[in-house]
Scaffold this motif. Sequence first.
Motif, PDB file in Angstrom:
ATOM      1  N   ALA A  99     -28.268  37.543 -49.643  1.00 46.26           N
ATOM      2  CA  ALA A  99     -27.966  37.675 -48.202  1.00 46.26           C
ATOM      3  C   ALA A  99     -27.617  39.115 -47.826  1.00 46.26           C
ATOM      4  O   ALA A  99     -27.431  39.974 -48.684  1.00 46.26           O
ATOM      5  CB  ALA A  99     -26.858  36.714 -47.772  1.00 46.26           C
ATOM      6  N   GLY A 126     -28.235  40.817 -51.220  1.00 46.12           N
ATOM      7  CA  GLY A 126     -29.636  40.673 -51.609  1.00 46.12           C
ATOM      8  C   GLY A 126     -30.511  41.855 -51.232  1.00 46.12           C
ATOM      9  O   GLY A 126     -31.741  41.787 -51.355  1.00 46.12           O
ATOM     10  N   TYR A 127     -29.895  42.916 -50.740  1.00 45.65           N
ATOM     11  CA  TYR A 127     -30.665  44.115 -50.358  1.00 45.65           C
ATOM     12  C   TYR A 127     -30.127  45.333 -51.108  1.00 45.65           C
ATOM     13  O   TYR A 127     -30.340  46.469 -50.701  1.00 45.65           O
ATOM     14  CB  TYR A 127     -30.582  44.334 -48.837  1.00 45.65           C
ATOM     15  N   ALA A 172     -29.044  33.494 -53.463  1.00 46.51           N
ATOM     16  CA  ALA A 172     -29.430  33.130 -52.089  1.00 46.51           C
ATOM     17  C   ALA A 172     -30.375  34.171 -51.518  1.00 46.51           C
ATOM     18  O   ALA A 172     -29.981  35.007 -50.722  1.00 46.51           O
ATOM     19  CB  ALA A 172     -28.181  33.007 -51.221  1.00 46.51           C
ATOM     20  N   MET A 173     -31.635  34.139 -51.946  1.00 50.74           N
ATOM     21  CA  MET A 173     -32.585  35.128 -51.425  1.00 50.74           C
ATOM     22  C   MET A 173     -33.846  34.498 -50.850  1.00 50.74           C
ATOM     23  O   MET A 173     -34.824  35.194 -50.591  1.00 50.74           O
ATOM     24  CB  MET A 173     -32.924  36.131 -52.526  1.00 50.74           C
ATOM     25  N   GLY A 174     -33.840  33.178 -50.662  1.00 50.31           N
ATOM     26  CA  GLY A 174     -35.013  32.502 -50.103  1.00 50.31           C
ATOM     27  C   GLY A 174     -36.143  32.370 -51.128  1.00 50.31           C
ATOM     28  O   GLY A 174     -36.162  33.080 -52.143  1.00 50.31           O
ATOM     29  N   ARG A 230     -38.372  34.655 -53.654  1.00 49.62           N
ATOM     30  CA  ARG A 230     -37.624  35.754 -54.300  1.00 49.62           C
ATOM     31  C   ARG A 230     -36.627  35.245 -55.325  1.00 49.62           C
ATOM     32  O   ARG A 230     -36.554  35.745 -56.443  1.00 49.62           O
ATOM     33  CB  ARG A 230     -36.865  36.541 -53.227  1.00 49.62           C
ATOM     34  N   GLY A 278     -31.128  29.416 -51.233  1.00 50.10           N
ATOM     35  CA  GLY A 278     -31.814  29.808 -49.988  1.00 50.10           C
ATOM     36  C   GLY A 278     -30.926  30.522 -48.988  1.00 50.10           C
ATOM     37  O   GLY A 278     -30.289  31.527 -49.303  1.00 50.10           O
ATOM     38  N   ASP A 335     -25.762  32.265 -45.286  1.00 51.41           N
ATOM     39  CA  ASP A 335     -25.765  32.466 -43.823  1.00 51.41           C
ATOM     40  C   ASP A 335     -24.935  31.362 -43.151  1.00 51.41           C
ATOM     41  O   ASP A 335     -24.194  31.618 -42.216  1.00 51.41           O
ATOM     42  CB  ASP A 335     -27.202  32.441 -43.285  1.00 51.41           C
ATOM     43  N   ARG A 339     -39.316  29.863 -37.200  1.00 53.63           N
ATOM     44  CA  ARG A 339     -39.534  28.670 -38.022  1.00 53.63           C
ATOM     45  C   ARG A 339     -40.313  27.576 -37.300  1.00 53.63           C
ATOM     46  O   ARG A 339     -40.523  26.508 -37.857  1.00 53.63           O
ATOM     47  CB  ARG A 339     -38.180  28.072 -38.432  1.00 53.63           C
ATOM     48  N   ARG A 349     -42.979  25.520 -38.825  1.00 55.56           N
ATOM     49  CA  ARG A 349     -42.639  24.607 -39.918  1.00 55.56           C
ATOM     50  C   ARG A 349     -42.634  23.143 -39.497  1.00 55.56           C
ATOM     51  O   ARG A 349     -42.679  22.245 -40.325  1.00 55.56           O
ATOM     52  CB  ARG A 349     -41.270  24.976 -40.509  1.00 55.56           C
TER      53      ARG A 349
HETATM   54  N1  UDP Z   1     -32.618  37.593 -48.436  1.00 55.03           N
HETATM   55  C1  UDP Z   1     -32.106  38.479 -49.385  1.00 55.03           C
HETATM   56  N2  UDP Z   1     -32.910  39.497 -49.831  1.00 55.03           N
HETATM   57  C2  UDP Z   1     -34.165  39.689 -49.381  1.00 55.03           C
HETATM   58  C3  UDP Z   1     -34.683  38.770 -48.423  1.00 55.03           C
HETATM   59  C4  UDP Z   1     -33.893  37.720 -47.983  1.00 55.03           C
HETATM   60  O1  UDP Z   1     -30.970  38.334 -49.811  1.00 55.03           O
HETATM   61  O2  UDP Z   1     -34.829  40.631 -49.820  1.00 55.03           O
HETATM   62  C5  UDP Z   1     -31.732  36.513 -47.938  1.00 55.03           C
HETATM   63  C6  UDP Z   1     -31.624  36.461 -46.425  1.00 55.03           C
HETATM   64  O3  UDP Z   1     -30.702  37.444 -45.988  1.00 55.03           O
HETATM   65  C7  UDP Z   1     -31.115  35.053 -46.226  1.00 55.03           C
HETATM   66  C8  UDP Z   1     -31.787  34.284 -47.374  1.00 55.03           C
HETATM   67  O4  UDP Z   1     -32.290  35.276 -48.272  1.00 55.03           O
HETATM   68  O5  UDP Z   1     -29.728  34.993 -46.400  1.00 55.03           O
HETATM   69  C9  UDP Z   1     -32.934  33.399 -46.916  1.00 55.03           C
HETATM   70  O6  UDP Z   1     -33.876  34.263 -46.289  1.00 55.03           O
HETATM   71  P1  UDP Z   1     -35.008  33.770 -45.325  1.00 55.03           P
HETATM   72  O7  UDP Z   1     -34.402  33.109 -44.132  1.00 55.03           O
HETATM   73  O8  UDP Z   1     -35.956  34.886 -45.120  1.00 55.03           O
HETATM   74  O9  UDP Z   1     -35.697  32.690 -46.268  1.00 55.03           O
HETATM   75  P2  UDP Z   1     -36.135  31.235 -45.921  1.00 55.03           P
HETATM   76  O10 UDP Z   1     -34.882  30.463 -45.517  1.00 55.03           O
HETATM   77  O11 UDP Z   1     -37.115  31.399 -44.808  1.00 55.03           O
HETATM   78  O12 UDP Z   1     -36.709  30.768 -47.224  1.00 55.03           O
END
Ligand code: UDP
Length: 247
Positions: free
Chosen positions: A110, A137-138, A161-163, A166, A187, A191, A221, A224
Amino acid sequence: MNHELIMGIPVDHITYESVLEDVNNHLLAGTKKMTIASVNPQIIVESKKYPEAVNFLEKSTHRIPDGIGIVLASKLTGGKIKERVTGFDLMIKLLENGNNNKRSAFFYGAKPEILGAALKNIELKYPNLVIAGGIDGYTTMTEEEVVEQINRTSPDFLFVAMGFPRQELWLNRNVSKLDVKIFQDVGGSFDVLSGTVKRAPKFFLDYHMEWLYRSLSNPKRIGRIFQLPVFLMKSVWWKIFEANNLL
Ligand code: UDP
């Protein structure tokens, strides 16, 4: 553990209770790592593009049916999955378990400010849980540095928690290098824990339609909504033709 294949992806026959029992047994025995991976329709549909993410799911000790889409696909294809085990609710149960037993947890993923707010809320709500650390996550740290920092704390739990994909790809590369007992990919859960993203109102939760609320409330979204019926048709097609090698 018993499992079934949905479009070729394994999903375990599992409940919150059975996962929590396994968590306690794993932590007491302390021998094998436990990896909890969420499986949802989006992951299954997109998995073909990411063979290493599929590899992670195949190797994971617990593949949870994360969402009503998986339960419906199982029903339509003669499977045995009756109940959802959502990644978010399971994470909350693990935090409670950690709080009751004074266990430690590390949090990776995140945006920095989201992670900070989530950790503050977790500290307030679970005062006996030891927060071993957090990395956003950055981060500009290298993958080795992230692994090193986590290993310095040897946490019981690591939440990533990076979706998708990733977090699965990162876990696939790093589980074997990490001194962690229990892993879960979660995921966008940080957040929600930070208070930035709200969970769906009760009506949507009661009718297993959190996915619909989340799709409607986020323009990114909206597409989806159509994924669910397409996914259900594809899973029936897979079961009839591909699973039986009829094509
Ligand atoms: N996230 C992260 N690093 C990244 C990209 C995303 O930590 O390089 C985090 C993002 O901040 C969020 C979580 O991964 O908290 C889910 O991201 P996203 O909503 O893009 O994924 P989805 O829910 O669509 O799979």
